[in-house]
Motif scaffolding. Structure first.
Motif, PDB file in Angstrom:
ATOM      1  N   GLU A  69      40.095  32.538  82.387  1.00 14.39           N
ATOM      2  CA  GLU A  69      38.954  33.259  81.807  1.00 14.39           C
ATOM      3  C   GLU A  69      39.324  34.674  81.349  1.00 14.39           C
ATOM      4  OE1 GLU A  69      36.001  32.133  81.144  1.00 14.39           O
ATOM      5  OE2 GLU A  69      35.936  30.234  82.228  1.00 14.39           O
ATOM      6  N   ARG A  70      40.567  35.063  81.591  1.00 16.36           N
ATOM      7  CA  ARG A  70      41.074  36.380  81.177  1.00 16.36           C
ATOM      8  C   ARG A  70      40.177  37.528  81.665  1.00 16.36           C
ATOM      9  NH1 ARG A  70      40.318  33.682  76.909  1.00 16.36           N
ATOM     10  NH2 ARG A  70      39.119  35.319  75.883  1.00 16.36           N
ATOM     11  N   VAL A  71      39.967  37.553  82.979  1.00 12.80           N
ATOM     12  CA  VAL A  71      39.177  38.651  83.561  1.00 12.80           C
ATOM     13  C   VAL A  71      40.088  39.478  84.478  1.00 12.80           C
ATOM     14  CG1 VAL A  71      37.192  39.281  84.997  1.00 12.80           C
ATOM     15  CG2 VAL A  71      37.052  37.292  83.481  1.00 12.80           C
ATOM     16  N   PRO A  72      40.486  40.678  84.041  1.00 10.30           N
ATOM     17  CA  PRO A  72      41.267  41.542  84.930  1.00 10.30           C
ATOM     18  C   PRO A  72      40.428  41.874  86.167  1.00 10.30           C
ATOM     19  CG  PRO A  72      41.136  42.445  82.699  1.00 10.30           C
ATOM     20  CD  PRO A  72      40.174  41.309  82.763  1.00 10.30           C
ATOM     21  N   CYS A  73      41.029  41.719  87.337  1.00  7.51           N
ATOM     22  CA  CYS A  73      40.183  41.866  88.536  1.00  7.51           C
ATOM     23  C   CYS A  73      40.989  42.231  89.771  1.00  7.51           C
ATOM     24  CB  CYS A  73      39.446  40.551  88.799  1.00  7.51           C
ATOM     25  SG  CYS A  73      40.557  39.179  89.105  1.00  7.51           S
ATOM     26  N   LYS A  74      40.259  42.616  90.790  1.00  3.62           N
ATOM     27  CA  LYS A  74      40.806  42.796  92.133  1.00  3.62           C
ATOM     28  C   LYS A  74      39.942  41.967  93.058  1.00  3.62           C
ATOM     29  CE  LYS A  74      42.647  47.396  91.494  1.00  3.62           C
ATOM     30  NZ  LYS A  74      42.650  48.784  91.908  1.00  3.62           N
ATOM     31  N   PHE A  75      40.506  41.572  94.179  1.00  2.01           N
ATOM     32  CA  PHE A  75      39.737  40.761  95.126  1.00  2.01           C
ATOM     33  C   PHE A  75      39.521  41.523  96.422  1.00  2.01           C
ATOM     34  CE2 PHE A  75      41.843  37.630  92.415  1.00  2.01           C
ATOM     35  CZ  PHE A  75      40.765  36.833  92.049  1.00  2.01           C
ATOM     36  N   ASN A  76      38.314  41.419  96.905  1.00  2.00           N
ATOM     37  CA  ASN A  76      37.995  41.976  98.208  1.00  2.00           C
ATOM     38  C   ASN A  76      37.614  40.815  99.109  1.00  2.00           C
ATOM     39  OD1 ASN A  76      37.308  43.741 100.274  1.00  2.00           O
ATOM     40  ND2 ASN A  76      35.205  43.943  99.541  1.00  2.00           N
ATOM     41  N   LEU A  77      38.483  40.505 100.065  1.00  2.00           N
ATOM     42  CA  LEU A  77      38.243  39.352 100.945  1.00  2.00           C
ATOM     43  C   LEU A  77      37.473  39.795 102.180  1.00  2.00           C
ATOM     44  CD1 LEU A  77      41.837  37.809 100.709  1.00  2.00           C
ATOM     45  CD2 LEU A  77      39.832  37.317  99.278  1.00  2.00           C
ATOM     46  N   ILE A  78      36.409  39.075 102.460  1.00  2.30           N
ATOM     47  CA  ILE A  78      35.528  39.459 103.568  1.00  2.30           C
ATOM     48  C   ILE A  78      35.456  38.298 104.568  1.00  2.30           C
ATOM     49  CG2 ILE A  78      33.190  40.231 104.162  1.00  2.30           C
ATOM     50  CD1 ILE A  78      33.028  40.658 100.934  1.00  2.30           C
ATOM     51  N   PRO A  79      36.195  38.385 105.672  1.00  2.00           N
ATOM     52  CA  PRO A  79      36.102  37.293 106.657  1.00  2.00           C
ATOM     53  C   PRO A  79      34.664  37.167 107.142  1.00  2.00           C
ATOM     54  CG  PRO A  79      37.938  38.767 107.144  1.00  2.00           C
ATOM     55  CD  PRO A  79      37.131  39.439 106.071  1.00  2.00           C
ATOM     56  N   PHE A  80      34.126  35.977 107.084  1.00  2.00           N
ATOM     57  CA  PHE A  80      32.725  35.745 107.466  1.00  2.00           C
ATOM     58  C   PHE A  80      32.491  36.130 108.921  1.00  2.00           C
ATOM     59  CE2 PHE A  80      29.500  32.730 109.180  1.00  2.00           C
ATOM     60  CZ  PHE A  80      28.405  33.243 108.495  1.00  2.00           C
ATOM     61  N   ASN A  81      31.365  36.748 109.146  1.00  2.00           N
ATOM     62  CA  ASN A  81      30.992  37.154 110.495  1.00  2.00           C
ATOM     63  C   ASN A  81      29.754  36.352 110.887  1.00  2.00           C
ATOM     64  OD1 ASN A  81      31.243  38.597 112.768  1.00  2.00           O
ATOM     65  ND2 ASN A  81      30.310  40.467 111.971  1.00  2.00           N
ATOM     66  N   PRO A  82      29.885  35.340 111.736  1.00  2.00           N
ATOM     67  CA  PRO A  82      28.735  34.473 112.016  1.00  2.00           C
ATOM     68  C   PRO A  82      27.537  35.240 112.574  1.00  2.00           C
ATOM     69  CG  PRO A  82      30.740  33.522 112.896  1.00  2.00           C
ATOM     70  CD  PRO A  82      31.079  34.919 112.475  1.00  2.00           C
ATOM     71  N   PHE A  83      26.338  34.811 112.188  1.00  2.00           N
ATOM     72  CA  PHE A  83      25.108  35.396 112.727  1.00  2.00           C
ATOM     73  C   PHE A  83      24.256  34.230 113.245  1.00  2.00           C
ATOM     74  CE2 PHE A  83      24.817  34.780 108.162  1.00  2.00           C
ATOM     75  CZ  PHE A  83      23.607  34.110 107.983  1.00  2.00           C
ATOM     76  N   PRO A  84      23.241  34.515 114.071  1.00  2.00           N
ATOM     77  CA  PRO A  84      22.521  33.459 114.791  1.00  2.00           C
ATOM     78  C   PRO A  84      22.073  32.242 113.966  1.00  2.00           C
ATOM     79  CG  PRO A  84      21.793  35.597 115.550  1.00  2.00           C
ATOM     80  CD  PRO A  84      22.764  35.851 114.448  1.00  2.00           C
ATOM     81  N   GLN A  85      21.444  32.432 112.792  1.00  2.00           N
ATOM     82  CA  GLN A  85      20.945  31.245 112.076  1.00  2.00           C
ATOM     83  C   GLN A  85      21.988  30.609 111.155  1.00  2.00           C
ATOM     84  OE1 GLN A  85      19.885  34.440 111.664  1.00  2.00           O
ATOM     85  NE2 GLN A  85      17.727  34.524 111.079  1.00  2.00           N
ATOM     86  N   SER A  86      23.236  31.014 111.239  1.00  2.00           N
ATOM     87  CA  SER A  86      24.224  30.425 110.313  1.00  2.00           C
ATOM     88  C   SER A  86      25.005  29.325 111.019  1.00  2.00           C
ATOM     89  CB  SER A  86      25.193  31.502 109.828  1.00  2.00           C
ATOM     90  OG  SER A  86      26.071  31.860 110.862  1.00  2.00           O
ATOM     91  N   ASP A  87      25.273  28.247 110.259  1.00  2.00           N
ATOM     92  CA  ASP A  87      26.081  27.181 110.847  1.00  2.00           C
ATOM     93  C   ASP A  87      27.529  27.304 110.394  1.00  2.00           C
ATOM     94  OD1 ASP A  87      23.731  26.136 111.811  1.00  2.00           O
ATOM     95  OD2 ASP A  87      23.365  24.988 109.969  1.00  2.00           O
ATOM     96  N   LEU A  88      27.842  28.414 109.784  1.00  2.00           N
ATOM     97  CA  LEU A  88      29.167  28.561 109.182  1.00  2.00           C
ATOM     98  C   LEU A  88      30.143  29.200 110.164  1.00  2.00           C
ATOM     99  CD1 LEU A  88      27.683  29.922 105.884  1.00  2.00           C
ATOM    100  CD2 LEU A  88      28.722  27.665 106.182  1.00  2.00           C
TER     101      LEU A  88
END
Ligand code: SF4
Length: 385
Positions: free
Chosen positions: A296-315
């Motif tokens: 897609e030719r989009v110059p970019c940077k990535f910010n990786l955010i490790p998921f932090n589980p919270f009570p109602q999340s099943d992830l």
């Protein structure tokens, strides 16, 4: 003063420079009065008209009768041992929004909210789970910065209005800023105004889940730095994580990013990527991401955010090994990618899941080197296995 009279007062925090000029004209005052007022309100964080000593007495009297300077008031404030500060602002109707200040060696970043709750329903976000309550007004958005700057300056004994503690503002707290576009644009104009907070466009970032039409509108009205919550490289997966993708699929989002880059203050887009254990954290996912932004030719940077589980999340949280290997894979492909380090852990500083996207860039280079070293060890071990 009666309650009725109070509700009729105009809150001057709702005006950008043009709005304040128009309001001054409507009460028979010259345009330069608006500039004077802006400087008192936003450079000095003064809310008492009597302290605005260079305003004519008659003008001050008029202001007292017609206007207030009224930011939202914090109902809680916490200070972390690492210097991070969090305010919980009451915005009425049982709603509260958060702002978080993150001090670093070379900057002070304030993360602010744009809505009470959020309607976007991203699967991994605790704010999304709360549902949408309402848009914040301009004064409620600007008021978070007004309040934080005043408190921080007081704490540090800063009295010169040219010395600021907050150098960067990010709209990554509660809400989807581009769903509250008019109020957000007015707030951005105050942030950028030389008589206001005087921030450069590079130092103000709006984060969006990917509202394509509104990205174009932001580009026209106030092209500040843009962060896009991507979280998946394919429509198949992004549809599941972010309902917005069904309306604005990945290819449309990438096209909007390309258009935005023509006016953006930086020559790249920041892609935020929440890493969810077993869902989007494999090396194949990293490869798909690289393929997407190249295609897609989009110059970019990535910010990786490790998921932090919270009570109602099943992830699930990704393992540190997976996060580092993912990051390294992007780095190897030639992309800058950093892993967010959580700040203010002891005060629960993340607004929703994403407020913590304000990443700690302190000693970024060292951290990057450390990440690479750890990833190399992990990859080496995998190869041996
Ligand atoms: S991630 Fe952002 S856009 Fe999505 S639900 Fe949460 S606050 Fe809203």
């Amino acid at each position: 003063m009666t309650a009725k009279e109070t509700t009729e007062l105009v809150n001057l925090l709702d005006f950008d420079a043009e709005g304040l000029r128009e309001w001054c004209a409507s009460i028979g005052e010259k345009p330069f009065r608006a500039t004077q007022l802006t400087r008192w309100i936003h450079r000095r964080q003064v809310s008492d008209f009597d302290q605005m000593t260079d305003l004519a007495k008659s003008f001050r009297e008029k202001l007292r009768k017609l206007a207030v300077i009224e930011p939202p008031v914090p109902i809680a404030e916490k200070k972390s041992s690492d210097g991070t500060r969090k305010w919980l602002f009451d915005v009425g109707g049982g709603n509260a929004v958060e702002a978080v200040f993150i001090p670093e060696d070379d900057r002070g970043t304030l993360c602010i909210s744009s809505q009470a709750g959020c309607a976007m329903g991203c699967l991994f976000c605790s704010t999304g789970k709360q549902g949408f309550n309402r848009n914040l007004s301009t004064s409620e958005i600007v008021g978070q910065l007004w309040w934080a700057e005043r408190e921080l300056c007081r704490d540090q004994g800063i009295t010169d209005p040219n010395d600021r503690v907050i150098s960067n503002v990010v709209l990554m707290g509660m809400g989807e800023p581009l769903q509250n576009l008019d109020n957000v644009i007015r707030a951005l104009r105050i942030f950028l105004d030389d008589n206001g907070y005087g921030l450069s466009r590079r130092r103000v970032t709006v984060s969006t889940s990917g509202l394509v039409n509104q990205i174009d509108k932001l580009a026209e009205a106030a092209p500040v730095a843009l962060a896009v919550s991507l979280h998946a490289a394919t429509d198949e997966l992004r549809d599941k994580l972010m309902p917005v993708n069904k309306k604005h699929p990945v290819s449309q989002l990438m096209a909007a990013c390309r258009r935005y880059l023509r006016v953006a203050p930086r020559d790249f887009i920041t892609f935020e990527y929440v890493m969810l254990g077993g869902i989007n954290d494999s090396l194949e996912d990293a490869d798909r991401l690289v393929e997407l932004v190249r295609r897609e030719r989009v110059p970019c940077k990535f910010n990786l955010i490790p998921f932090n589980p919270f009570p109602q999340s099943d992830l699930e949280k990704p393992t540190r090994e997976k996060v580092l290997a993912f990051c390294y894979r992007l780095n190897e492909a030639g992309y800058v990618a950093t892993v967010r380090k959580t700040r203010g852990d002891d005060i629960d500083a993340a607004c929703g899941q994403l407020a913590g996207e304000v990443r700690d860039r302190t000693r970024r280079a060292e951290r990057l080197a450390q990440q690479k070293k750890e990833a190399a060890v992990i990859l080496h071990r995998h190869n041996k296995d």
